[in-house]
Design an enzyme around this catalytic site. Sequence first.
Site, PDB file in Angstrom:
ATOM      1  N   ASP A  52      56.970   9.376 113.726  1.00  0.00           N
ATOM      2  CA  ASP A  52      55.951  10.468 113.228  1.00  0.00           C
ATOM      3  C   ASP A  52      54.670  10.014 114.076  1.00  0.00           C
ATOM      4  O   ASP A  52      54.641   9.159 114.834  1.00  0.00           O
ATOM      5  CB  ASP A  52      55.521  10.022 111.717  1.00  0.00           C
ATOM      6  N   ASP A  64      52.167   7.124 121.542  1.00  0.00           N
ATOM      7  CA  ASP A  64      52.228   6.562 120.251  1.00  0.00           C
ATOM      8  C   ASP A  64      52.964   7.337 119.238  1.00  0.00           C
ATOM      9  O   ASP A  64      52.708   8.383 118.691  1.00  0.00           O
ATOM     10  CB  ASP A  64      50.653   6.239 119.605  1.00  0.00           C
ATOM     11  N   GLU A 124      54.996   5.604 109.618  1.00  0.00           N
ATOM     12  CA  GLU A 124      54.385   4.596 110.088  1.00  0.00           C
ATOM     13  C   GLU A 124      52.906   4.874 109.947  1.00  0.00           C
ATOM     14  O   GLU A 124      51.926   4.042 109.939  1.00  0.00           O
ATOM     15  CB  GLU A 124      54.709   4.110 111.618  1.00  0.00           C
ATOM     16  N   HIS A 148      45.629   8.761 119.376  1.00  0.00           N
ATOM     17  CA  HIS A 148      45.079   9.201 117.943  1.00  0.00           C
ATOM     18  C   HIS A 148      43.816  10.161 118.485  1.00  0.00           C
ATOM     19  O   HIS A 148      43.289  10.880 117.691  1.00  0.00           O
ATOM     20  CB  HIS A 148      44.548   8.273 117.076  1.00  0.00           C
TER      21      HIS A 148
HETATM   22  C1  LIG Z   1      40.893  -8.815 126.181  1.00  0.00           C
HETATM   23  C2  LIG Z   1      41.392  -7.934 125.124  1.00  0.00           C
HETATM   24  C3  LIG Z   1      40.937  -6.465 125.318  1.00  0.00           C
HETATM   25  C4  LIG Z   1      41.605  -5.813 124.250  1.00  0.00           C
HETATM   26  C5  LIG Z   1      41.247  -4.324 124.225  1.00  0.00           C
HETATM   27  C6  LIG Z   1      42.072  -3.483 123.372  1.00  0.00           C
HETATM   28  C7  LIG Z   1      43.103  -2.806 123.760  1.00  0.00           C
HETATM   29  C8  LIG Z   1      43.951  -1.687 122.959  1.00  0.00           C
HETATM   30  C9  LIG Z   1      45.252  -1.509 123.506  1.00  0.00           C
HETATM   31  C10 LIG Z   1      45.978  -0.864 122.831  1.00  0.00           C
HETATM   32  C11 LIG Z   1      45.835   0.121 121.746  1.00  0.00           C
HETATM   33  C12 LIG Z   1      46.063  -0.375 120.352  1.00  0.00           C
HETATM   34  C13 LIG Z   1      47.046   0.260 119.710  1.00  0.00           C
HETATM   35  C14 LIG Z   1      47.761  -0.350 118.611  1.00  0.00           C
HETATM   36  C15 LIG Z   1      48.750   0.445 118.016  1.00  0.00           C
HETATM   37  C16 LIG Z   1      48.418   1.139 116.914  1.00  0.00           C
HETATM   38  C17 LIG Z   1      49.376   1.932 116.261  1.00  0.00           C
HETATM   39  C18 LIG Z   1      48.822   2.814 115.235  1.00  0.00           C
HETATM   40  O1  LIG Z   1      48.308   3.915 115.156  1.00  0.00           O
HETATM   41  N1  LIG Z   1      49.132   2.434 113.722  1.00  0.00           N
HETATM   42  C19 LIG Z   1      48.467   3.007 112.661  1.00  0.00           C
HETATM   43  C20 LIG Z   1      47.145   2.437 112.400  1.00  0.00           C
HETATM   44  O2  LIG Z   1      46.897   1.744 112.896  1.00  0.00           O
HETATM   45  O3  LIG Z   1      46.460   2.891 111.568  1.00  0.00           O
HETATM   46 ZN   LIG Z   2      52.080   3.779 116.370  1.00  0.00          ZN
HETATM   47 ZN   LIG Z   3      49.094   5.702 115.621  1.00  0.00          ZN
END
Ligand SMILES: CCCCCCCC/C=C\CCCCCCCC(=O)NCC(=O)O
Ligand SMILES: [Zn+2]
Ligand SMILES: [Zn+2]
Length: 506
Positions: free
Chosen positions: A128, A158, A192, A466
Site C-alpha cells: 500500500d 516506499d 502498513e 510521502h
Molecule cells: C545520522 C543519521 C541521520 C538520519 C537522517 C534520517 C534519514 C532518513 C532516512 C530514511 C527515511 C525514513 C523512512 C522510514 C520508513 C518510513 C515508512 C513509513 O512511511 N511508515 C509509516 C509511518 O511512519 O507513518
Molecule cells: Zn513504507
Molecule cells: Zn510510508
Amino acid sequence: MMARCGRAAVLVWLGLVAIGVTALLRVGLVSEPPQGARRRPVGFSALEKEQLREALRGAVKIPTVSFSPGNVTTSAMEEFGAYIQKVFPRVFSSSFVHHEMVGGYSHLFTVHGSDPHLQPYMLLAHLDVVPASDEGWEVPPFSGQERDGFLYGRGTLDNKNAVMGILQAMDFLLKRNHRPIRSFYIAIGHDEEVSGHDGARKIAAKLESAGVRLAFLIDEGLAVLDGVVKGIKRPVALVGTTEKGSITLTLTVQRDPGHSSVPPKETSIGILAAAVSRLEQNPMPSLFGKGPELATFEQLATQFTFPLNIVMANLWLFAPVVGRILEWEPSTNALVRTTTAVTLFQAGVKANIIPPFANATVNFRIHPAQTVEEVLELTRAVIADDRVKIRVQEAFNPLPVSPHDEGSFGFQIIRRTIHEVFSDVSAIAPGVCIGNTDSRHYLNLTSSIYRFSPIWLKAEDLGRIHGLNERISLETYERGVQFYLHLIQNSDLPELPKPHKSLHEL
Ligand SMILES: CCCCCCCC/C=C\CCCCCCCC(=O)NCC(=O)O
Ligand SMILES: [Zn+2]
Ligand SMILES: [Zn+2]
C-alpha cells in the site's frame, strides 16, 4: 601566570586529541568492512533489466492507496495481487514456494529451503501507498513515467521497490535453478501506512500460533545516505536497529453554535488553533545522546571531516553542542527529540455559523529515551486548557534495540550484503528508524529486527517520501534487486564463523 595558563590549555587540548584518536581507532575497527571473498553482483542481461524495470513500472501504476484504518483501496489491492501473479509466474508455481493470502489483501510466501533444520528468516515489505494527487508532481503519481533515468511515482521508494525487488530476486533465483538452503518467508502487508492491523498483525499472529521463530527479519527503514548528514562527505549506510514510538492524538473543542454576527471572544477554531500552535512553539525536549542515536554518531565518527571527527568521537563531552546543531535540519532534528506534527484540522460548517466543533490530529514520533506516558504528560502541560479534549487514537512505545554486535547473525548478513552491493559506501552503522514499519508486529517472533531499504537517498530525496515527486533511479532499483538476491544467498550460511576469524570469513 599567562604562560602557565597557556601550557595548561595546550595540555588539555593534547589530552582531548589523544582521547579522540583512541576513540577514532576503536571506531575505525568496528566499522571496518568484512574482509575475504565477497560475492560479486550477479550481472543482469539487457532483457532482464528491461523486464525488471517494466515490472516495477506496472506495479506503480496500480493505485493501492491506504487512506485510514479500514479505508483502503481494496479493488486496486486485488488488482495488485493478480498483477504479481502475472509478472512472476515462476514464483507462484514453484514446488517449494507456498503462497497464501492473509487479511484479504496481504501476501505470505513460504519458501521451503533444502535444509529444514536451519531457522527461517523473513523479508518484509508493503504494497500500500499513501495518497497522492496530481498537483505539484512533475508527472502524475500513478502514471509510471520515466525521466532522466528515474521512475517517478507514489511507492517507488516506499515501498513497491521492495515488494517488486524481493519477488524479482526470487524470480531470478528460480530462473537460475537455485533453491535456497535456509527457508524464509516473504510477507507483503496491505495496510502498513495505516497501522498494519489487518495485514502484518494477522500474518504475525498466524505464524506465532504455528510456533514459528525467526532468525531475523528485514523490513523497510533507513538507507544509504549520501550527503544527508552534514559533515559526512561520503555515502554511509544506516541499518535501523530500533524505531521511534508513536502517539496519534485527536484534539477536540466543542462550543455552542450561533449567528456569526454576534461572535464570542473565542471560537472553537481559535481555541484549538492556539493549542496546536503552543504545541508547535514548544517542541519536546532534546534527548540527544540519551538513546541509541549516540552509537550511530560514535560509529560514524571517522566519516566526519575534521574537526567534527574529533567532536563525534568524544560525544561524552560534546553531545549537548552536537544536539543543538542537529536540530537545525528536520531530518536530524528527528533524531534529537520526540517530534510533533499537526497533520489534520477539521472545523466549522458554514461561513455565517459560529463553529460548533474543531478537531485536530497530532502525530508524535517518540524518541527512544521517552515513553508514551511522558509525552502525554508534557502535551497536557503545554496545552493547559481544559476546553481542549485529548483522545489517544493509537500509541506505542519506542521499539527494543536489536542486536548488532559481531555475533548477530541477521545484522552481519545484512552488513555483508550492503558491502557487496553498495561497495561505494564508506561505513555501515546501526541507527534509529524515524518512521514506523510493519516490523513492530513481529516482536514475538524474533528480537532481531532490522530496517533497511536498499535505496540511495540524497538530502533532497527525503522530502519525496510521502511528498511530491517520489522517484527511484532505475540504476538504484537494479541494485535493490541485487541486494535481495545477495541477501537470500548470504542467509544460506548455516551460522556465522567463530569470532576469532569471523571478519575474514564473512
Ligand atoms: C545520522 C543519521 C541521520 C538520519 C537522517 C534520517 C534519514 C532518513 C532516512 C530514511 C527515511 C525514513 C523512512 C522510514 C520508513 C518510513 C515508512 C513509513 O512511511 N511508515 C509509516 C509511518 O511512519 O507513518
Ligand atoms: Zn513504507
Ligand atoms: Zn510510508
